[in-house]
Design a protein around this motif. Structure first.
Motif, short mmCIF file in Angstrom:
data_model
loop_
_atom_site.label_atom_id
_atom_site.label_comp_id
_atom_site.label_asym_id
_atom_site.label_seq_id
_atom_site.Cartn_x
_atom_site.Cartn_y
_atom_site.Cartn_z
N VAL A 106 -31.72 39.13 -7.10
CA VAL A 106 -30.68 37.89 -8.40
C VAL A 106 -31.58 36.90 -7.59
O VAL A 106 -30.75 35.27 -8.30
CB VAL A 106 -29.72 38.10 -8.32
CG1 VAL A 106 -28.55 39.59 -8.59
CG2 VAL A 106 -29.39 37.78 -6.63
N GLU A 107 -32.84 36.32 -7.24
CA GLU A 107 -33.24 35.45 -6.63
C GLU A 107 -34.36 35.62 -7.40
O GLU A 107 -34.94 35.90 -7.68
CB GLU A 107 -34.37 35.56 -5.20
CG GLU A 107 -32.77 35.49 -4.12
CD GLU A 107 -32.40 34.70 -4.31
OE1 GLU A 107 -32.02 33.74 -4.09
OE2 GLU A 107 -30.43 34.98 -3.89
N PRO A 108 -35.00 33.62 -8.10
CA PRO A 108 -35.65 33.28 -9.04
C PRO A 108 -36.70 33.45 -8.47
O PRO A 108 -36.66 32.89 -7.44
CB PRO A 108 -35.06 31.92 -9.39
CG PRO A 108 -34.26 31.37 -8.74
CD PRO A 108 -33.66 32.57 -8.02
N PRO A 109 -38.13 33.27 -8.61
CA PRO A 109 -39.24 33.39 -8.05
C PRO A 109 -39.09 31.64 -7.53
O PRO A 109 -38.57 30.88 -7.75
CB PRO A 109 -40.45 32.95 -9.23
CG PRO A 109 -39.74 32.83 -10.38
CD PRO A 109 -38.30 33.43 -10.31
N GLU A 110 -40.19 31.12 -6.62
CA GLU A 110 -39.83 30.38 -5.78
C GLU A 110 -40.68 29.56 -6.88
O GLU A 110 -41.44 29.98 -7.78
CB GLU A 110 -41.25 30.52 -4.17
CG GLU A 110 -42.54 30.37 -4.55
CD GLU A 110 -43.46 31.64 -3.09
OE1 GLU A 110 -43.93 30.43 -2.73
OE2 GLU A 110 -43.28 32.28 -2.96
N ALA A 111 -40.99 28.37 -6.12
CA ALA A 111 -41.71 26.87 -7.96
C ALA A 111 -42.71 27.42 -7.40
O ALA A 111 -43.71 27.47 -6.35
CB ALA A 111 -40.74 25.97 -6.56
N GLY A 112 -43.43 26.88 -8.91
CA GLY A 112 -44.39 26.71 -9.15
C GLY A 112 -45.36 28.33 -9.48
O GLY A 112 -46.65 28.89 -9.34
N HIS A 113 -44.37 29.16 -8.98
CA HIS A 113 -44.66 30.89 -9.31
C HIS A 113 -44.17 31.61 -10.59
O HIS A 113 -42.46 31.13 -10.87
CB HIS A 113 -44.33 31.60 -8.57
CG HIS A 113 -45.57 31.60 -6.93
ND1 HIS A 113 -45.06 29.82 -6.02
CD2 HIS A 113 -46.31 32.30 -6.16
CE1 HIS A 113 -46.24 29.49 -5.32
NE2 HIS A 113 -47.50 31.24 -5.82
N LEU A 114 -44.54 32.47 -10.87
CA LEU A 114 -43.64 33.35 -11.99
C LEU A 114 -43.57 35.03 -11.33
O LEU A 114 -44.50 34.89 -10.56
CB LEU A 114 -44.76 33.38 -12.81
CG LEU A 114 -45.06 32.82 -13.78
CD1 LEU A 114 -46.91 32.59 -14.79
CD2 LEU A 114 -43.88 31.61 -14.96
N ASP A 115 -42.32 35.46 -12.08
CA ASP A 115 -42.15 36.86 -11.04
C ASP A 115 -43.18 37.80 -12.58
O ASP A 115 -42.25 37.84 -13.60
CB ASP A 115 -40.72 36.98 -11.71
CG ASP A 115 -40.22 37.54 -10.01
OD1 ASP A 115 -40.91 37.93 -8.94
OD2 ASP A 115 -39.10 37.89 -9.57
N ALA A 116 -44.21 38.56 -12.01
CA ALA A 116 -44.39 39.06 -12.72
C ALA A 116 -44.16 40.84 -12.26
O ALA A 116 -44.41 41.18 -11.30
CB ALA A 116 -46.02 39.65 -12.77
N VAL A 117 -43.43 41.66 -13.51
CA VAL A 117 -42.83 42.83 -13.32
C VAL A 117 -43.48 43.45 -14.10
O VAL A 117 -43.42 43.83 -15.28
CB VAL A 117 -41.35 42.90 -13.07
CG1 VAL A 117 -40.80 44.35 -12.87
CG2 VAL A 117 -40.74 41.98 -12.41
N GLN A 118 -44.22 45.03 -13.46
CA GLN A 118 -44.35 46.19 -14.13
C GLN A 118 -43.71 47.03 -14.35
O GLN A 118 -43.07 47.91 -12.69
CB GLN A 118 -46.19 46.36 -14.21
CG GLN A 118 -46.97 45.46 -13.17
CD GLN A 118 -48.76 46.11 -12.86
OE1 GLN A 118 -48.91 47.28 -13.29
NE2 GLN A 118 -48.56 44.55 -12.11
N VAL A 119 -43.42 47.89 -15.05
CA VAL A 119 -42.96 49.85 -15.29
C VAL A 119 -43.44 49.50 -15.74
O VAL A 119 -44.86 50.16 -17.40
CB VAL A 119 -41.92 48.96 -16.40
CG1 VAL A 119 -41.47 50.94 -16.94
CG2 VAL A 119 -40.50 48.12 -15.98
#
Length: 306
Positions: A224-237
């Protein structure tokens, strides 16, 4: 209000939220934010035009009233007009409202003018392909997806007689039918990924690019934590057949995605995805184009208030 009024405010309202909800919001705006002008969107994408117009007309605070798609449209209009110093308020009144999750929305809409609630917010940027092969660009505040979920979204937006009938009956029923149709013909897809310059090939079910940790009305991939500043969360299924997809979705719904072996997540600054057969791209809840698509962080940041 005068054109140079530092508190010049406009609310951009999406009336497609439903008659009862729209009437309630209209009453609240009149009572709690009487100094604000009010504009309504009239067609898909109209929020982009209105956001751009608000900057041109000198509004210092622009409030999007609707769902994540409305917020995204208004933000795109503001940024396209060079208004990254404009305050972007949000009244969550849509189906999912994932941008506002984890934050405490105001109880009185007048508090949207309270500068102590301001937050500097990263903005994602994606370049993608239109159906005619030309390139297009869009900003996003919530999430993007490529794969099974975007195929379901594409099925849902198709203007077929069956879709029209189902949407008149019940939107959730139409969404479920679109999901079932997509899943029946689903096969994992081979894609080419480039994460922060590192290239790889994978067989995937879905790739999500997140600016907030929530999607689809509060689901998560285990954090439930957002990505850190300047980043994107990339999630592969990773790729799975129909039974495997259903099992993975069940674990996501149960909140057990963090330890699922088919789910891989990584914080990145840039990501590119391509496939031999173009895949639909969903951005903040709307199908906007197709792969190849390249994701990054926009150099500017928006001031947001919820």
């Amino acid at each position: 209000m005068a054109a140079d009024d530092p508190e010049k405010v406009v609310c951009i309202v999406n009336p497609a939220s439903g008659v009862q909800r729209r009437r309630m919001i209209d009453r609240r705006l009149a009572v709690e934010l009487p100094e604000a002008d009010r504009w309504q969107t009239r067609y898909p994408g109209h929020g982009v035009d209105l956001g751009r117009q608000a900057v041109t007309d000198g509004y210092r605070t622009v409030v999007a009233v609707g769902g994540d798609g409305t917020l995204s449209d208004v933000a795109n209009g503001i940024l396209a007009a060079g208004g990254d110093r404009v305050r972007l308020g949000y009244v969550p009144a849509g189906t999912c409202n994932d941008f506002a999750r984890g934050r405490k929305p105001v109880t009185d809409l007048g508090d949207l003018l309270d500068r102590s609630r301001d937050r500097r917010t990263d903005v994602g940027a994606v370049t993608f392909s239109r159906p005619d092969g030309t390139s297009a660009h869009r900003f996003f505040l919530v999430n993007c997806t490529v794969g099974l979920i975007s195929v379901i979204g594409l099925r849902f937006t198709e203007k077929t007689p069956v879709n029209r009938v189902l949407k008149r009956i019940n939107l959730q029923l139409a969404e479920a039918a679109s999901g079932a149709r997509a899943l029946v013909g689903w096969k994992p897809v081979d894609v080419r990924l480039e994460l922060d310059g590192e290239r790889s090939r994978h067989r995937i079910t879905n790739v999500a690019v997140l600016k907030v940790p929530f999607f689809a009305g509060g689901l998560t991939f285990g954090s439930v934590e957002p990505p850190e500043a300047g980043h994107l969360d990339a999630v592969q299924v990773l790729g799975a057949g129909r039974i495997g997809v259903l099992a993975t979705m069940w674990q996501v719904f149960r909140g057990n995605a963090a330890r699922h072996p088919a789910i891989r997540r990584q914080q990145v600054q840039t990501l590119r995805i391509d496939a031999d057969t173009p895949l639909p791209l969903e951005v903040d809840g709307e199908i906007v184009g197709y792969t190849p698509a390249a994701f990054s962080i926009h150099p500017s940041r928006l001031t947001t208030v919820v």
